[in-house]
Design a protein around this motif. Structure first.
Motif, PDB file in Angstrom:
ATOM      1  N   SER A   1       2.141   8.601   0.257  1.00  0.00           N
ATOM      2  CA  SER A   1       2.497   9.443  -1.155  1.00  0.00           C
ATOM      3  C   SER A   1       3.529  10.248  -1.921  1.00  0.00           C
ATOM      4  O   SER A   1       3.085  10.728  -3.058  1.00  0.00           O
ATOM      5  CB  SER A   1       1.353  10.962  -0.134  1.00  0.00           C
ATOM      6  OG  SER A   1       2.590  11.437   0.602  1.00  0.00           O
TER       7      SER A   1
ATOM      8  N   VAL B   1      -2.835   2.263 -12.976  1.00  0.00           N
ATOM      9  CA  VAL B   1      -2.254   3.259 -11.570  1.00  0.00           C
ATOM     10  C   VAL B   1      -1.897   3.610 -12.457  1.00  0.00           C
ATOM     11  O   VAL B   1      -0.465   3.692 -13.726  1.00  0.00           O
ATOM     12  CB  VAL B   1      -1.588   1.768 -10.848  1.00  0.00           C
ATOM     13  CG1 VAL B   1      -0.386   3.105  -9.810  1.00  0.00           C
ATOM     14  CG2 VAL B   1      -2.330   1.414 -10.016  1.00  0.00           C
TER      15      VAL B   1
ATOM     16  N   THR C   1      -2.758   3.509  -1.958  1.00  0.00           N
ATOM     17  CA  THR C   1      -3.162   2.273  -3.194  1.00  0.00           C
ATOM     18  C   THR C   1      -2.913   0.697  -3.340  1.00  0.00           C
ATOM     19  O   THR C   1      -1.442   0.684  -2.859  1.00  0.00           O
ATOM     20  CB  THR C   1      -2.718   3.253  -4.537  1.00  0.00           C
ATOM     21  OG1 THR C   1      -2.957   4.418  -4.673  1.00  0.00           O
ATOM     22  CG2 THR C   1      -3.706   2.336  -5.512  1.00  0.00           C
TER      23      THR C   1
ATOM     24  N   ILE D   1      -0.620  -2.205  -4.384  1.00  0.00           N
ATOM     25  CA  ILE D   1       0.257  -1.977  -5.637  1.00  0.00           C
ATOM     26  C   ILE D   1       0.482  -3.552  -5.682  1.00  0.00           C
ATOM     27  O   ILE D   1       0.863  -4.040  -4.851  1.00  0.00           O
ATOM     28  CB  ILE D   1       1.049  -1.548  -6.016  1.00  0.00           C
ATOM     29  CG1 ILE D   1       1.160  -0.332  -5.696  1.00  0.00           C
ATOM     30  CG2 ILE D   1       2.451  -2.198  -7.280  1.00  0.00           C
ATOM     31  CD1 ILE D   1       0.238   0.313  -7.098  1.00  0.00           C
TER      32      ILE D   1
ATOM     33  N   ARG E   1       0.695  -1.092   0.431  1.00  0.00           N
ATOM     34  CA  ARG E   1       0.200  -0.008   0.582  1.00  0.00           C
ATOM     35  C   ARG E   1       0.417   1.565   0.373  1.00  0.00           C
ATOM     36  O   ARG E   1       1.722   1.442   0.995  1.00  0.00           O
ATOM     37  CB  ARG E   1      -0.339  -0.174   0.865  1.00  0.00           C
ATOM     38  CG  ARG E   1      -2.488  -1.151   1.111  1.00  0.00           C
ATOM     39  CD  ARG E   1      -3.123  -0.673   1.802  1.00  0.00           C
ATOM     40  NE  ARG E   1      -4.057  -2.036   1.781  1.00  0.00           N
ATOM     41  CZ  ARG E   1      -5.219  -2.063   1.090  1.00  0.00           C
ATOM     42  NH1 ARG E   1      -5.048  -0.358   0.185  1.00  0.00           N
ATOM     43  NH2 ARG E   1      -6.017  -2.672   0.445  1.00  0.00           N
ATOM     44  N   THR E   2       0.591   2.612  -1.046  1.00  0.00           N
ATOM     45  CA  THR E   2       1.831   3.280  -1.771  1.00  0.00           C
ATOM     46  C   THR E   2       1.605   4.082  -0.154  1.00  0.00           C
ATOM     47  O   THR E   2       0.600   4.653   0.598  1.00  0.00           O
ATOM     48  CB  THR E   2       0.877   3.467  -2.690  1.00  0.00           C
ATOM     49  OG1 THR E   2      -0.243   4.305  -2.490  1.00  0.00           O
ATOM     50  CG2 THR E   2       1.570   2.889  -3.697  1.00  0.00           C
TER      51      THR E   2
ATOM     52  N   PRO F   1       0.938   7.524  -7.923  1.00  0.00           N
ATOM     53  CA  PRO F   1      -0.311   5.691  -7.604  1.00  0.00           C
ATOM     54  C   PRO F   1      -1.275   6.633  -6.870  1.00  0.00           C
ATOM     55  O   PRO F   1      -2.536   6.355  -6.820  1.00  0.00           O
ATOM     56  CB  PRO F   1       0.820   5.152  -7.207  1.00  0.00           C
ATOM     57  CG  PRO F   1       2.105   5.662  -6.887  1.00  0.00           C
ATOM     58  CD  PRO F   1       1.889   6.880  -7.532  1.00  0.00           C
ATOM     59  N   GLY F   2      -1.003   7.589  -5.724  1.00  0.00           N
ATOM     60  CA  GLY F   2      -1.471   7.799  -4.574  1.00  0.00           C
ATOM     61  C   GLY F   2      -1.470   7.012  -3.650  1.00  0.00           C
ATOM     62  O   GLY F   2      -0.948   6.472  -3.315  1.00  0.00           O
TER      63      GLY F   2
ATOM     64  N   ASN G   1      -0.342  -4.104 -12.362  1.00  0.00           N
ATOM     65  CA  ASN G   1      -0.944  -3.004 -11.901  1.00  0.00           C
ATOM     66  C   ASN G   1      -1.242  -1.874 -12.892  1.00  0.00           C
ATOM     67  O   ASN G   1      -1.081  -0.515 -12.773  1.00  0.00           O
ATOM     68  CB  ASN G   1      -0.201  -2.437 -11.060  1.00  0.00           C
ATOM     69  CG  ASN G   1       0.061  -3.001  -9.824  1.00  0.00           C
ATOM     70  OD1 ASN G   1      -1.158  -3.678  -9.210  1.00  0.00           O
ATOM     71  ND2 ASN G   1       1.057  -3.248  -9.879  1.00  0.00           N
TER      72      ASN G   1
END
Length: 298
Positions: free
Chosen positions: A37, A62, A71, A73, A34-35, A67-68, A59
């Motif tokens: 920022s 994306v 997000t 991945i 999980r990304t 990617p936010g 992905n």
């Protein structure tokens, strides 16, 4: 529905504990990240030893640069082994990966960069003919034709595109080496040589002896068993991979036909194959292994 087992990962942390896939025809551990920022797909790929095209293929949709926050991945960190002799080095061009089969130990895999259109890395069998640290780069005639201002010779240092380690192949003019452009790993951007991340080529260099066999294959689809279940892994074509680099989507919508591979590998378990799952994987071409057999008892 296609069911892919994944191990959740917390942003900025190491992978959560997960049951590794048994070391038979499949290696690695499936996972999701999980990304944060500040993340980009290039950052994530480098951190988890992935190539650029493979992380984009896994992905779709994306944004690679933004990617936010939060997000999920998919990390394509597990792989069906190529259909080739499990000895020495095996390079599978469509998936942009090299496999090393150390004697008496589990195989490992690294992302690679390979030759682009018109400069393809050749398919076939060769060997490691020589090893060299801090190699000297001598540009070829074709490279001079593309860039007339290139020097005749580039010595060791940060400007050398071969990096700090080189494994020269029995094919004249070809080598497995590092790179001073890590973002080129997982792309078709070389003149035929095989590039690795600096940390990966150093590890491989220290493990490989002169004379080790090298097999280069072109297998867009791979099928293998893990325990009692059969897995299919399908990769984009070269033209699709080129499009993935620039647009994030394959150029073609034509599925890969891996049905015969599945039939041969399934053998006496053919009745357990879920052909809907097979055909979805053939159409998706995302490089992620999927279980194509129905669980025993279903």
């Amino acid at each position: 529905m296609v069911h892919i087992a994944v191990a959740a990962m917390i942003a900025g942390s190491q992978p959560a504990s997960a049951q590794p896939v048994r070391h038979d025809d499949v290696i690695g551990i499936p996972a999701v990240y999980r990304t944060r920022s500040s993340d980009t797909l290039l950052d994530i790929a480098r951190t988890y030893d992935l190539g650029y095209v493979e992380i984009r293929a896994a992905n779709p949709g994306v944004d690679p640069w933004l990617p936010g926050e939060g997000t999920p991945i998919v990390l394509p960190t597990w792989h069906v082994l190529p259909d080739a002799p499990h000895r020495g080095l095996v390079i599978n061009l469509p998936e942009l990966r090299i496999y090393y089969f150390p004697p008496g130990d589990a195989p490992v895999s690294f992302p690679i960069g390979i030759g682009g259109e018109g400069k393809e890395t050749p398919v076939g069998q060769t060997r490691i003919a020589a090893k060299r640290t801090h190699p000297t780069w001598v540009p070829t005639a074709s490279e001079h034709a593309e860039e007339p201002d290139l020097p005749a010779v580039v010595g060791p240092g940060p400007d050398n595109p071969m990096g700090d380690y080189a494994l020269y192949l029995g094919w004249s003019g070809y080598a497995i080496h590092g790179s001073n452009k890590p973002y080129s790993i997982g792309r078709r951007d070389s003149h035929g040589c095989i590039r690795l991340y600096p940390e990966d080529i150093e590890r491989l260099y220290r493990s490989i002896a002169v004379g080790v066999p090298v097999t280069v294959v072109n297998q867009q689809a791979k099928v293998g068993w893990s325990g009692n279940e059969l897995y299919l892994e399908v990769h984009p074509t070269q033209s699709d991979a080129d499009a993935l680099e620039t647009t994030g989507a394959p150029r073609s919508t034509t599925p890969v036909d891996a049905d015969d591979l599945v039939r041969r590998k399934a053998g006496f378990e053919l009745e357990r194959v879920d052909w809907t799952v097979v055909h979805e994987a053939e159409a998706r071409r995302d490089g992620v292994p999927v279980q194509v057999t129905r669980a025993l008892g279903d």
